[in-house]
Design an enzyme around this catalytic site. Sequence first.
Site, PDB file in Angstrom:
ATOM      1  N   GLY A  46     -40.218  -1.254 -43.627  1.00  8.76           N
ATOM      2  CA  GLY A  46     -41.915  -1.338 -43.871  1.00  8.76           C
ATOM      3  C   GLY A  46     -41.815   0.410 -45.011  1.00  8.76           C
ATOM      4  O   GLY A  46     -42.873   0.013 -46.123  1.00  8.76           O
ATOM      5  N   SER A  51     -34.146 -15.099 -15.126  1.00 10.79           N
ATOM      6  CA  SER A  51     -33.853 -13.822 -15.860  1.00 10.79           C
ATOM      7  C   SER A  51     -34.972 -13.494 -16.193  1.00 10.79           C
ATOM      8  O   SER A  51     -36.321 -14.134 -15.663  1.00 10.79           O
ATOM      9  CB  SER A  51     -33.715 -14.110 -17.067  1.00 10.79           C
ATOM     10  OG  SER A  51     -33.915 -15.564 -17.572  1.00 10.79           O
ATOM     11  N   GLU A  71     -25.830  -2.448 -14.658  1.00  9.88           N
ATOM     12  CA  GLU A  71     -26.521  -3.530 -14.725  1.00  9.88           C
ATOM     13  C   GLU A  71     -25.500  -4.914 -15.225  1.00  9.88           C
ATOM     14  O   GLU A  71     -24.680  -4.683 -15.965  1.00  9.88           O
ATOM     15  CB  GLU A  71     -27.509  -3.128 -15.610  1.00  9.88           C
ATOM     16  CG  GLU A  71     -28.632  -4.883 -15.580  1.00  9.88           C
ATOM     17  CD  GLU A  71     -29.715  -4.388 -17.092  1.00  9.88           C
ATOM     18  OE1 GLU A  71     -30.393  -2.997 -17.173  1.00  9.88           O
ATOM     19  OE2 GLU A  71     -29.948  -5.363 -17.002  1.00  9.88           O
ATOM     20  N   LYS A  80     -42.735 -16.548  -1.017  1.00 11.57           N
ATOM     21  CA  LYS A  80     -41.737 -17.260  -1.068  1.00 11.57           C
ATOM     22  C   LYS A  80     -40.132 -16.613  -1.166  1.00 11.57           C
ATOM     23  O   LYS A  80     -39.984 -16.038  -2.216  1.00 11.57           O
ATOM     24  CB  LYS A  80     -41.992 -18.944  -2.229  1.00 11.57           C
ATOM     25  CG  LYS A  80     -43.278 -19.876  -2.350  1.00 11.57           C
ATOM     26  CD  LYS A  80     -43.704 -20.145  -0.349  1.00 11.57           C
ATOM     27  CE  LYS A  80     -44.565 -21.187  -0.414  1.00 11.57           C
ATOM     28  NZ  LYS A  80     -44.602 -21.468   0.880  1.00 11.57           N
ATOM     29  N   THR A  81     -39.445 -16.618   0.180  1.00 10.42           N
ATOM     30  CA  THR A  81     -38.529 -16.013   0.262  1.00 10.42           C
ATOM     31  C   THR A  81     -37.299 -16.703  -0.294  1.00 10.42           C
ATOM     32  O   THR A  81     -36.700 -16.550  -0.174  1.00 10.42           O
ATOM     33  CB  THR A  81     -38.441 -15.318   0.951  1.00 10.42           C
ATOM     34  OG1 THR A  81     -38.295 -16.598   2.480  1.00 10.42           O
ATOM     35  CG2 THR A  81     -39.519 -14.710   1.720  1.00 10.42           C
ATOM     36  N   HIS A  84     -34.664   4.598 -38.251  1.00 11.48           N
ATOM     37  CA  HIS A  84     -35.537   4.360 -37.436  1.00 11.48           C
ATOM     38  C   HIS A  84     -36.173   5.145 -35.689  1.00 11.48           C
ATOM     39  O   HIS A  84     -35.275   5.501 -34.899  1.00 11.48           O
ATOM     40  CB  HIS A  84     -34.971   2.528 -36.443  1.00 11.48           C
ATOM     41  CG  HIS A  84     -35.127   1.686 -37.465  1.00 11.48           C
ATOM     42  ND1 HIS A  84     -36.021   0.559 -36.896  1.00 11.48           N
ATOM     43  CD2 HIS A  84     -34.145   1.094 -37.553  1.00 11.48           C
ATOM     44  CE1 HIS A  84     -35.562  -0.285 -38.048  1.00 11.48           C
ATOM     45  NE2 HIS A  84     -34.386   0.094 -38.484  1.00 11.48           N
ATOM     46  N   GLY A 136     -33.628  -4.379 -16.594  1.00 10.47           N
ATOM     47  CA  GLY A 136     -33.617  -3.016 -16.956  1.00 10.47           C
ATOM     48  C   GLY A 136     -34.314  -2.107 -16.297  1.00 10.47           C
ATOM     49  O   GLY A 136     -33.383  -1.016 -16.140  1.00 10.47           O
ATOM     50  N   CYS A 157     -38.023   1.481 -41.809  1.00 13.72           N
ATOM     51  CA  CYS A 157     -36.978   0.956 -42.449  1.00 13.72           C
ATOM     52  C   CYS A 157     -37.660  -0.475 -43.731  1.00 13.72           C
ATOM     53  O   CYS A 157     -38.064   0.349 -45.286  1.00 13.72           O
ATOM     54  CB  CYS A 157     -36.269  -0.192 -41.343  1.00 13.72           C
ATOM     55  SG  CYS A 157     -34.195  -0.434 -41.972  1.00 13.72           S
ATOM     56  N   GLN A 190     -39.186   0.789 -47.431  1.00 13.75           N
ATOM     57  CA  GLN A 190     -38.684   0.233 -48.602  1.00 13.75           C
ATOM     58  C   GLN A 190     -39.924  -1.215 -49.230  1.00 13.75           C
ATOM     59  O   GLN A 190     -39.378  -1.160 -50.173  1.00 13.75           O
ATOM     60  CB  GLN A 190     -37.704  -1.373 -47.752  1.00 13.75           C
ATOM     61  CG  GLN A 190     -36.664  -0.331 -47.659  1.00 13.75           C
ATOM     62  CD  GLN A 190     -35.011  -1.275 -47.487  1.00 13.75           C
ATOM     63  OE1 GLN A 190     -35.814  -2.468 -47.154  1.00 13.75           O
ATOM     64  NE2 GLN A 190     -33.651  -1.136 -46.675  1.00 13.75           N
ATOM     65  N   GLU A 228     -38.115   4.677 -33.815  1.00 11.29           N
ATOM     66  CA  GLU A 228     -38.938   4.494 -32.209  1.00 11.29           C
ATOM     67  C   GLU A 228     -37.201   4.585 -31.566  1.00 11.29           C
ATOM     68  O   GLU A 228     -37.967   4.813 -30.062  1.00 11.29           O
ATOM     69  CB  GLU A 228     -39.000   3.633 -32.485  1.00 11.29           C
ATOM     70  CG  GLU A 228     -37.717   2.054 -33.665  1.00 11.29           C
ATOM     71  CD  GLU A 228     -37.990   1.586 -34.119  1.00 11.29           C
ATOM     72  OE1 GLU A 228     -38.287   3.020 -35.231  1.00 11.29           O
ATOM     73  OE2 GLU A 228     -37.612   0.806 -34.899  1.00 11.29           O
TER      74      GLU A 228
HETATM   75  N1  GLN Z   1     -33.079  -5.874 -44.742  1.00 16.51           N
HETATM   76  C1  GLN Z   1     -33.653  -4.447 -44.837  1.00 16.51           C
HETATM   77  C2  GLN Z   1     -32.021  -3.651 -44.600  1.00 16.51           C
HETATM   78  O1  GLN Z   1     -31.235  -4.461 -44.861  1.00 16.51           O
HETATM   79  C3  GLN Z   1     -34.107  -3.144 -43.708  1.00 16.51           C
HETATM   80  C4  GLN Z   1     -33.814  -3.332 -41.851  1.00 16.51           C
HETATM   81  C5  GLN Z   1     -34.706  -2.905 -41.190  1.00 16.51           C
HETATM   82  O2  GLN Z   1     -35.910  -3.177 -41.117  1.00 16.51           O
HETATM   83  N2  GLN Z   1     -33.921  -2.620 -39.670  1.00 16.51           N
HETATM   84  O3  GLN Z   1     -31.799  -2.662 -45.141  1.00 16.51           O
END
Ligand code: GLN
Length: 567
Positions: A401, A23, A151, A197-198, A541, A28, A399, A403, A543
Amino acid sequence: MLNNFFLKKKNVKYIFVCGGVMSGVGKGIATSSIARILAWHGYQTTCIKIDPYVNVDAGTMNPVEHGEVFVLKDGTECDQDMGHYERFLNKELTKENYMTTGSVYLSLIQKERSLYFDGKCVEVVPHVPLEVIDKINKAQKLSKADIVITEIGGTIGEYQNLLFLEAVRILKLKYPQDVLLIMVSYLPYQGEGMELKTKPTQYAIRSLNSAGLQPDFILARAIIPLDDNRKQKIAFNCNLNPDDVISAPDENNIYKIPLNFEKDKLGIKILSKLKLRPKRSLANGRSLWIKRLEQIRRATKEIKIGIVGKYFKTGDFVLSDSYISVIEAIKHASWFLGYLPKIDWLNADEFEINSSNLSILKNYHGIIIPGGFGSRGVEGKIMAIKYCRQNKIPCFGLCYGLQLMIVEFARNICGLKGAHTTEVNPKTKYPVVDILEEQKKLLKEKLYGGTMRLGDWECQIKKGTIAYEAYKKIYVNQRKQPAFISVLERHRHRYEINPKYHKILQKYGFVFSGTSQKGILVEIGELPQKIHPFFLGTQFHPEFKSRFLHPHPLFVEFIRASSLNAA
Ligand code: GLN
């Protein structure tokens, strides 16, 4: 027996990617790269991930064991490979592009319960593989792809993915010209003379053969490029033409991998097996990609980013897997601005043990407080946030972060001693972060799977804020600047900044630069730039929407602010 079933639309081609030997062999990235190359050749492509486990989706799985849970725009919680597909293809995928053994059985059983099969006996074969094919066709239809690249998770030889391989066998049997199978296999570099090594690959092919399948290509993953001798050996033992054995050496940057495959002309070879011709020149298709890689090659300045999290002693590999989208987003933004990112893991527990450890934060140009759940490491993260706020170190909260930035601000600036999120302290006197009523009901009934605030939600961004300036560069025509910019961002959380505390937080200077419609929920919070160069958090998020060629505007702004310290 299959004539009764709709199997595929005319002119649509299918490529399946499976993995041999072990694995984590890079299926991916290989799948994403193949889709990218074929798109450069002018074809509409889409990617599908099949995970062999019985969980219906990845939402309920532990990210430390399984890696990051990626979230699609429609709220699907899925495998991190879906993130790679989106980042390579610059496309938004949906639930149709993801399936697991659990989701296949679930939809099949639902069909059976609604008499879809007219009282016939529903069997594991052919009905399960046909359900898989049905799902692949749905994804094709929605994306209008000419070529669908699927995949198959897991490793050849294990029991779990046999029914998925059976779907490939059925399609290949019926449409030999339109279906390709590519095996990504691993070659250990070992032995007296240190050679590739194959043998393990040869065994993997035998297992694949016993499922009634023969690959059309083998991608030979190894730490070094494949030499000619080994190519011949694999080809001879695995019934392939040596040209169809493709070298896939390790790379320090995953975005170079499509170009590596092209060194062996993989794109043209795939097209010719599928009886297709390139629709446009490869040079045109990939010019921007090459330009960005060239920009990275020329970059010399380093930017140091620390990610403060609760880490288990699992080593870098697992960590980078659990935060893969954050890492990629940092890279995209840094490269875009001409920097080479250096990312370190900073353990929040260490700050709790001894607050003098906080001074390490000064060694970084910027700090990220990523998403998370539960109480471990939370006080350490809050201490790091306070340190960044007081020492004017750029700090980006994602997120959880955000809060925790709010908790820190409430305690230390608004004077709400003991303020907390009810996720950690349900009895806090000042629940500045709290769960919404509808979420409470779901938890009471133990409805955990797929029930958070998930996927795309509209966020309105207020003029005159750091967030507005960041998004403006992408979303707004410079001459006309509206009072709000409206964007869609992806969520995954149960808790929110408690509306009862909005007023007091704002009174003490926290700016809610992004809110849901009518300002009910806080989506972005920040301190004004004159107070701090970058102290901003998002409830969503960002990202998840960053791409190799299109970094996320908030990550760009964060890296830009951090780079002021790097100069
Ligand atoms: N634990 C927090 C919530 O559920 C933040 C979740 C997160 O960071 N994705 O609201």
